[in-house]
Design a protein around this motif. Structure first.
Motif, PDB file in Angstrom:
ATOM      1  N   THR A 113      -7.894   1.621  -2.388  1.00  0.00           N
ATOM      2  CA  THR A 113      -6.702   2.257  -1.820  1.00  0.00           C
ATOM      3  C   THR A 113      -5.829   1.185  -1.193  1.00  0.00           C
ATOM      4  N   LEU A 114      -4.540   1.213  -1.533  1.00  0.00           N
ATOM      5  CA  LEU A 114      -3.595   0.236  -1.009  1.00  0.00           C
ATOM      6  C   LEU A 114      -2.650   0.832   0.029  1.00  0.00           C
ATOM      7  N   TRP A 115      -2.163   2.056  -0.217  1.00  0.00           N
ATOM      8  CA  TRP A 115      -1.215   2.670   0.699  1.00  0.00           C
ATOM      9  C   TRP A 115      -1.061   4.153   0.422  1.00  0.00           C
ATOM     10  N   TYR A 116      -0.432   4.811   1.382  1.00  0.00           N
ATOM     11  CA  TYR A 116       0.111   6.153   1.215  1.00  0.00           C
ATOM     12  C   TYR A 116       1.612   5.989   1.373  1.00  0.00           C
ATOM     13  N   GLU A 117       2.395   6.591   0.452  1.00  0.00           N
ATOM     14  CA  GLU A 117       3.847   6.463   0.544  1.00  0.00           C
ATOM     15  C   GLU A 117       4.515   7.823   0.536  1.00  0.00           C
ATOM     16  N   THR A 118       5.670   7.894   1.184  1.00  0.00           N
ATOM     17  CA  THR A 118       6.463   9.109   1.181  1.00  0.00           C
ATOM     18  C   THR A 118       7.642   8.918   0.233  1.00  0.00           C
ATOM     19  N   LYS A 119       7.857   9.929  -0.614  1.00  0.00           N
ATOM     20  CA  LYS A 119       8.882   9.818  -1.653  1.00  0.00           C
ATOM     21  C   LYS A 119      10.300   9.829  -1.109  1.00  0.00           C
ATOM     22  N   ASP A 120      10.551  10.615  -0.056  1.00  0.00           N
ATOM     23  CA  ASP A 120      11.922  10.754   0.417  1.00  0.00           C
ATOM     24  C   ASP A 120      12.514   9.464   0.978  1.00  0.00           C
ATOM     25  N   ASP A 121      11.689   8.657   1.630  1.00  0.00           N
ATOM     26  CA  ASP A 121      12.218   7.417   2.202  1.00  0.00           C
ATOM     27  C   ASP A 121      11.559   6.147   1.635  1.00  0.00           C
ATOM     28  N   GLY A 122      10.549   6.310   0.774  1.00  0.00           N
ATOM     29  CA  GLY A 122       9.880   5.156   0.171  1.00  0.00           C
ATOM     30  C   GLY A 122       8.996   4.370   1.116  1.00  0.00           C
ATOM     31  N   ALA A 123       8.737   4.912   2.305  1.00  0.00           N
ATOM     32  CA  ALA A 123       7.914   4.200   3.286  1.00  0.00           C
ATOM     33  C   ALA A 123       6.471   4.099   2.797  1.00  0.00           C
ATOM     34  N   ARG A 124       5.893   2.932   2.937  1.00  0.00           N
ATOM     35  CA  ARG A 124       4.497   2.704   2.572  1.00  0.00           C
ATOM     36  C   ARG A 124       3.685   2.462   3.836  1.00  0.00           C
ATOM     37  N   ASN A 125       2.592   3.207   3.951  1.00  0.00           N
ATOM     38  CA  ASN A 125       1.654   3.056   5.058  1.00  0.00           C
ATOM     39  C   ASN A 125       0.435   2.343   4.496  1.00  0.00           C
ATOM     40  N   ASP A 161      -6.562  17.103   4.674  1.00  0.00           N
ATOM     41  CA  ASP A 161      -7.452  17.427   3.555  1.00  0.00           C
ATOM     42  C   ASP A 161      -7.377  16.387   2.437  1.00  0.00           C
ATOM     43  N   MET A 162      -6.146  15.964   2.080  1.00  0.00           N
ATOM     44  CA  MET A 162      -6.006  15.007   0.980  1.00  0.00           C
ATOM     45  C   MET A 162      -6.602  13.643   1.323  1.00  0.00           C
ATOM     46  N   CYS A 163      -6.358  13.155   2.518  1.00  0.00           N
ATOM     47  CA  CYS A 163      -6.915  11.850   2.907  1.00  0.00           C
ATOM     48  C   CYS A 163      -8.436  11.882   2.892  1.00  0.00           C
ATOM     49  N   ARG A 164      -9.017  12.962   3.431  1.00  0.00           N
ATOM     50  CA  ARG A 164     -10.478  13.063   3.451  1.00  0.00           C
ATOM     51  C   ARG A 164     -11.045  13.217   2.051  1.00  0.00           C
ATOM     52  N   GLN A 165     -10.373  13.986   1.196  1.00  0.00           N
ATOM     53  CA  GLN A 165     -10.863  14.137  -0.176  1.00  0.00           C
ATOM     54  C   GLN A 165     -10.731  12.826  -0.944  1.00  0.00           C
ATOM     55  N   HIS A 166      -9.667  12.098  -0.687  1.00  0.00           N
ATOM     56  CA  HIS A 166      -9.425  10.841  -1.390  1.00  0.00           C
ATOM     57  C   HIS A 166     -10.433   9.760  -1.028  1.00  0.00           C
ATOM     58  N   GLY A 167     -10.773   9.653   0.264  1.00  0.00           N
ATOM     59  CA  GLY A 167     -11.624   8.541   0.677  1.00  0.00           C
ATOM     60  C   GLY A 167     -12.893   8.919   1.403  1.00  0.00           C
ATOM     61  N   SER A 168     -13.218  10.205   1.439  1.00  0.00           N
ATOM     62  CA  SER A 168     -14.444  10.686   2.076  1.00  0.00           C
ATOM     63  C   SER A 168     -14.471  10.437   3.576  1.00  0.00           C
ATOM     64  N   GLY A 169     -13.300  10.369   4.171  1.00  0.00           N
ATOM     65  CA  GLY A 169     -13.165  10.158   5.607  1.00  0.00           C
ATOM     66  C   GLY A 169     -11.695  10.013   5.932  1.00  0.00           C
ATOM     67  N   PRO A 170     -11.364   9.644   7.142  1.00  0.00           N
ATOM     68  CA  PRO A 170      -9.947   9.483   7.470  1.00  0.00           C
ATOM     69  C   PRO A 170      -9.339   8.289   6.738  1.00  0.00           C
ATOM     70  N   PHE A 171      -8.028   8.368   6.532  1.00  0.00           N
ATOM     71  CA  PHE A 171      -7.289   7.232   5.997  1.00  0.00           C
ATOM     72  C   PHE A 171      -6.759   6.446   7.185  1.00  0.00           C
TER      73      PHE A 171
END
Length: 144
Positions: A77-89, A31-41
């Motif tokens: 949009t540059l990336w999606y990151e996870t807080k627990d490990d700091g990984a950037r996609n 839901d968040m990816c689609r709302q953020h960019g109007s399609g898949p991330f």
């Protein structure tokens, strides 16, 4: 053998470099990816600790566990990151030809709108299958 890929945001203010072995592109229909960019991330899998970002990048905390990087000048949009490990996609769209990557997996396929579908022979994971990988604790919560 790894190779370096170079990309930039729409206005060029943010420059990104990373290393990849076998470039793999992933698509997320949550839901968040689609709302953020109007399609898949679409993200590209990079080697850990190989990402370098220069320029006016900033992060929006989009959930308790993650954030979305974007250019403070043009909003790309540059990336999606996870807080627990700091990984950037990193966003695959930053790189020419998506860094040469091929689509390898789709997440949250049961959330994909009927308006489009991604073709190809790749993994297609439902919400249940995706959460089992990334957030198994979410599967244990009672349904409302």
């Amino acid at each position: 053998m790894s190779k370096e890929i170079r990309g930039q945001c729409l206005c060029g203010a943010v420059q990104v470099t990373a290393s990849v072995d076998t470039p793999a592109v992933r698509a997320c229909h949550c839901d968040m990816c689609r709302q953020h960019g109007s399609g898949p991330f679409f993200s590209i899998e990079t080697l850990p600790d190989s990402i370098t970002v220069t320029g006016p990048a900033t992060v929006f905390a989009s959930s308790e566990w993650g954030g979305r990087g974007f250019c403070a000048t043009c909003g790309s949009t540059l990336w999606y990151e996870t807080k627990d490990d700091g990984a950037r996609n990193l966003s695959a769209g930053l790189f020419p030809d998506a860094g040469g990557g091929k689509l390898t997996v789709e997440y949250f396929t049961d959330k994909c709108p009927q308006a489009y579908a991604l073709n190809g022979d790749h993994k297609k994971l439902t919400t249940q299958e995706t959460l089992a990988i990334f957030a198994p604790e979410e599967l244990e919560k009672p349904n409302d």
